[in-house]
Scaffold this motif. Structure first.
Motif, PDB file in Angstrom:
ATOM      1  N   GLU A  85       0.975  18.631  -5.032  1.00 14.84           N
ATOM      2  CA  GLU A  85      -0.216  18.334  -6.054  1.00 14.84           C
ATOM      3  C   GLU A  85       0.270  16.952  -6.509  1.00 14.84           C
ATOM      4  N   GLU A  86      -0.454  16.077  -7.065  1.00 11.92           N
ATOM      5  CA  GLU A  86      -0.308  14.912  -7.966  1.00 11.92           C
ATOM      6  C   GLU A  86       0.429  15.264  -8.989  1.00 11.92           C
ATOM      7  N   GLU A  87       0.169  16.099  -9.591  1.00 11.57           N
ATOM      8  CA  GLU A  87       0.798  16.732 -10.963  1.00 11.57           C
ATOM      9  C   GLU A  87       2.394  16.897 -10.617  1.00 11.57           C
ATOM     10  N   GLU A  88       2.734  17.229  -9.411  1.00 12.44           N
ATOM     11  CA  GLU A  88       4.212  17.241  -9.263  1.00 12.44           C
ATOM     12  C   GLU A  88       4.774  16.043  -9.104  1.00 12.44           C
ATOM     13  N   GLU A  89       3.978  15.108  -8.372  1.00 13.60           N
ATOM     14  CA  GLU A  89       4.486  13.900  -8.204  1.00 13.60           C
ATOM     15  C   GLU A  89       4.984  12.970  -9.510  1.00 13.60           C
ATOM     16  N   GLU A  90       3.911  13.178 -10.391  1.00 19.46           N
ATOM     17  CA  GLU A  90       3.829  12.566 -12.003  1.00 19.46           C
ATOM     18  C   GLU A  90       5.061  12.953 -12.455  1.00 19.46           C
ATOM     19  N   LYS A  91       5.384  14.194 -12.452  1.00 16.10           N
ATOM     20  CA  LYS A  91       6.522  14.656 -13.201  1.00 16.10           C
ATOM     21  C   LYS A  91       7.748  14.220 -12.512  1.00 16.10           C
ATOM     22  N   SER A  92       8.190  14.091 -11.448  1.00 20.37           N
ATOM     23  CA  SER A  92       9.247  13.608 -10.753  1.00 20.37           C
ATOM     24  C   SER A  92       9.260  12.259 -10.065  1.00 20.37           C
ATOM     25  N   GLU A  93       8.148  11.487 -10.534  1.00 19.88           N
ATOM     26  CA  GLU A  93       8.042  10.172 -10.169  1.00 19.88           C
ATOM     27  C   GLU A  93       9.249   9.125 -10.433  1.00 19.88           C
ATOM     28  N   PRO A  94      10.047   8.561  -9.553  1.00 22.10           N
ATOM     29  CA  PRO A  94      11.188   7.636  -9.995  1.00 22.10           C
ATOM     30  C   PRO A  94      10.622   6.349 -10.704  1.00 22.10           C
ATOM     31  N   LYS A  95      11.666   5.837 -11.644  1.00 26.00           N
ATOM     32  CA  LYS A  95      11.399   4.627 -12.301  1.00 26.00           C
ATOM     33  C   LYS A  95      11.083   3.588 -11.213  1.00 26.00           C
ATOM     34  N   VAL A  96      10.589   2.533 -11.729  1.00 31.49           N
ATOM     35  CA  VAL A  96      10.220   1.504 -10.769  1.00 31.49           C
ATOM     36  C   VAL A  96      11.676   1.016 -10.142  1.00 31.49           C
ATOM     37  N   ALA A  97      12.712   0.726 -10.820  1.00 33.90           N
ATOM     38  CA  ALA A  97      14.119   0.305 -10.491  1.00 33.90           C
ATOM     39  C   ALA A  97      14.590   1.333  -9.185  1.00 33.90           C
ATOM     40  N   GLU A  98      14.232   2.554  -9.382  1.00 29.68           N
ATOM     41  CA  GLU A  98      14.774   3.546  -8.535  1.00 29.68           C
ATOM     42  C   GLU A  98      13.945   3.834  -7.218  1.00 29.68           C
ATOM     43  N   ASN A 154       0.802  -1.220  -0.075  1.00 24.06           N
ATOM     44  CA  ASN A 154      -0.047  -0.056  -0.092  1.00 24.06           C
ATOM     45  C   ASN A 154       0.847   1.178   0.028  1.00 24.06           C
ATOM     46  N   GLN A 155       2.059   1.253  -0.290  1.00 24.52           N
ATOM     47  CA  GLN A 155       3.046   2.298  -0.557  1.00 24.52           C
ATOM     48  C   GLN A 155       2.577   3.308  -1.338  1.00 24.52           C
ATOM     49  N   ASP A 156       1.809   3.386  -2.407  1.00 24.89           N
ATOM     50  CA  ASP A 156       1.207   4.332  -3.201  1.00 24.89           C
ATOM     51  C   ASP A 156       0.374   4.967  -2.549  1.00 24.89           C
ATOM     52  N   LEU A 157      -0.563   4.479  -1.904  1.00 19.67           N
ATOM     53  CA  LEU A 157      -1.600   4.970  -1.062  1.00 19.67           C
ATOM     54  C   LEU A 157      -0.877   5.899   0.030  1.00 19.67           C
ATOM     55  N   ILE A 158       0.021   5.383   0.780  1.00 17.94           N
ATOM     56  CA  ILE A 158       0.607   6.022   1.677  1.00 17.94           C
ATOM     57  C   ILE A 158       1.223   7.266   1.369  1.00 17.94           C
ATOM     58  N   LEU A 159       1.986   7.307   0.256  1.00 13.13           N
ATOM     59  CA  LEU A 159       2.683   8.509  -0.516  1.00 13.13           C
ATOM     60  C   LEU A 159       1.768   9.451  -0.836  1.00 13.13           C
ATOM     61  N   GLN A 160       0.627   8.835  -1.268  1.00 11.95           N
ATOM     62  CA  GLN A 160      -0.666   9.839  -1.611  1.00 11.95           C
ATOM     63  C   GLN A 160      -1.133  10.703  -0.708  1.00 11.95           C
ATOM     64  N   ALA A 161      -1.281  10.027   0.534  1.00 13.82           N
ATOM     65  CA  ALA A 161      -1.810  10.748   1.705  1.00 13.82           C
ATOM     66  C   ALA A 161      -0.722  11.393   2.292  1.00 13.82           C
ATOM     67  N   LEU A 162       0.346  11.068   2.407  1.00 14.93           N
ATOM     68  CA  LEU A 162       1.538  12.016   2.773  1.00 14.93           C
ATOM     69  C   LEU A 162       1.531  13.259   1.750  1.00 14.93           C
ATOM     70  N   SER A 163       1.641  13.307   0.585  1.00 13.12           N
ATOM     71  CA  SER A 163       1.570  14.023  -0.244  1.00 13.12           C
ATOM     72  C   SER A 163       0.537  15.198  -0.103  1.00 13.12           C
ATOM     73  N   ALA A 164      -0.838  14.543   0.003  1.00 18.19           N
ATOM     74  CA  ALA A 164      -1.833  15.486   0.505  1.00 18.19           C
ATOM     75  C   ALA A 164      -1.982  16.229   1.576  1.00 18.19           C
ATOM     76  N   PHE A 165      -1.140  15.610   2.769  1.00 16.93           N
ATOM     77  CA  PHE A 165      -0.930  16.049   3.916  1.00 16.93           C
ATOM     78  C   PHE A 165      -0.039  17.305   3.891  1.00 16.93           C
ATOM     79  N   THR A 166       0.967  17.237   3.012  1.00 13.77           N
ATOM     80  CA  THR A 166       1.987  18.218   2.984  1.00 13.77           C
ATOM     81  C   THR A 166       1.564  19.193   1.895  1.00 13.77           C
TER      82      THR A 166
END
Length: 83
Positions: free
Chosen positions: A56-69, A41-53
């Motif tokens: 915006e989701e758009e910023e996360e999508e731009k800087s989202e690391p690759k799966v290996a990273e 559930n890491q994605d949900l946790i990260l979304q909740a932390l992002s919303a708390f801080t």
């Protein structure tokens, strides 16, 4: 589905005995189950932390690391509150 305390104890006792036969400890196994659930559930946790801080989701999508990273988050303990 609500599980009664009797059913819960019966299941726990059985799992404890099976783990002991295999040379494992219940608390170690339970901790592993918690960590696995958190990782799943890491994605949900990260979304909740992002919303708390306020990020915006758009910023996360731009800087989202690759799966290996991606780095696995493993907290040492999680406080539990009961209502």
């Amino acid at each position: 589905m609500t599980i009664s305390q009797k059913e819960l104890k019966k299941s726990k006792d059985l799992v404890e005995k099976l783990l002991k036969v295999n040379g494992n400890k219940y608390n170690d196994w339970l901790h592993q189950q918690h960590q696995q659930f958190i990782e799943e559930n890491q994605d949900l946790i990260l979304q909740a932390l992002s919303a708390f801080t306020g990020q915006e989701e758009e910023e996360e999508e731009k800087s989202e690391p690759k799966v290996a990273e991606q780095v696995s988050v493993r907290p040492q303990s999680i406080p539990v509150t009961q209502n």
